[in-house]
Design an enzyme around this catalytic site. Structure first.
Site, PDB file in Angstrom:
ATOM      1  N   ASP A  36       0.863  -1.168   0.000  1.00  0.00           N
ATOM      2  CA  ASP A  36       0.000   0.000   0.000  1.00  0.00           C
ATOM      3  C   ASP A  36       0.910   1.231   0.000  1.00  0.00           C
ATOM      4  O   ASP A  36       2.104   1.121   0.316  1.00  0.00           O
ATOM      5  CB  ASP A  36      -0.882  -0.032   1.257  1.00  0.00           C
ATOM      6  CG  ASP A  36      -1.708   1.224   1.417  1.00  0.00           C
ATOM      7  OD1 ASP A  36      -2.438   1.579   0.475  1.00  0.00           O
ATOM      8  OD2 ASP A  36      -1.614   1.857   2.485  1.00  0.00           O
ATOM      9  N   ASP A  38      -0.087   5.206   0.939  1.00  0.00           N
ATOM     10  CA  ASP A  38      -0.294   6.177   2.007  1.00  0.00           C
ATOM     11  C   ASP A  38      -0.498   5.475   3.345  1.00  0.00           C
ATOM     12  O   ASP A  38      -1.417   4.673   3.507  1.00  0.00           O
ATOM     13  CB  ASP A  38      -1.502   7.064   1.685  1.00  0.00           C
ATOM     14  CG  ASP A  38      -1.367   7.746   0.322  1.00  0.00           C
ATOM     15  OD1 ASP A  38      -0.220   8.060  -0.062  1.00  0.00           O
ATOM     16  OD2 ASP A  38      -2.386   7.948  -0.350  1.00  0.00           O
TER      17      ASP A  38
END
Length: 214
Positions: A36, A38
């Site tokens: 991922d 952020d």
């Protein structure tokens, strides 16, 4: 005849960004490291749209560097509902993502593919799609990357900061994931491990190193 408008960004459709970065070639059936963005790679500031505010999380670059060193493709898979909601656009995403990649390169961490999904039920216009197959926790982004890079999903690893990241990994057929500041738990055919301290980081680094011999 009007000139054809060419989109300057690697958009497969209005809400799906698929960007191959670099020229590294991987053997078919190679496992990947999915990340991922952020909250996992960079500090999550809430819909980040200013490259000047991007800061990497501690210790993430060594994880990516370890995958690079072992010829394991590194793929970012990121939901971007801020685009769907109209907070910023793909141009802003491109600049911020470029900054993330530049900061990683400064620390010898290189990304091989970025897949981003901007669909969301609260979106505007063509991006207003609920439960789009590419949006995590659905596994579409991981499956798309696997098709393009010829990956072995079962042996691949995922790192994220939300349960949706772990669910996407599980539904894509992965067997292990690391949850930033999370807790360990065993799910059907999928193990969630925490990524909170040095011991957790060492475990993730060892798992990456082991992929070349598994």
């Amino acid at each position: 005849m009007a000139d054809r408008v060419v989109n300057p960004y690697p958009l497969e459709e209005p809400g799906l960004w698929v960007e191959r970065i670099g020229t590294r070639v991987f053997p078919a059936g190679t496992p990947a490291l999915f990340l991922d963005r952020d909250g996992t790679i960079n500090v999550d500031t809430g819909y980040p749209n200013d490259p000047a505010g991007i800061m990497l999380r501690d210790d993430i670059a060594p994880v990516i560097e370890a995958a690079n060193r072992n010829n394991i493709p590194v793929v970012i898979v990121t939901n971007q509902s801020g685009i769907a909601r109209g907070y910023f656009d793909w141009g802003d995403f491109a600049v911020v993502n470029g900054r993330v990649l530049d900061l990683l390169r400064e620390r010898n961490g290189f990304i091989d593919m970025v897949v981003a999904c901007a669909y969301h039920e609260a979106g505007i216009g063509p991006l207003a799609i609920a439960d789009h197959p590419m949006r995590k926790p659905n596994p579409g982004m991981l499956i798309e990357a696997a098709k393009r890079l010829g990956l072995d999903l079962k042996r691949s690893l995922i790192v994220g900061d939300k349960p949706a990241d772990m669910e996407a990994g599980q539904r894509a057929g992965l067997s292990r994931g690391w949850l930033v500041d999370g807790e360990a738990c065993d799910q059907p055919e999928f193990k969630v491990l925490p990524l909170s301290d040095r011991n957790d980081l060492d475990g993730l680094l060892a798992a990456i190193e082991a992929l070349t011999t598994s």
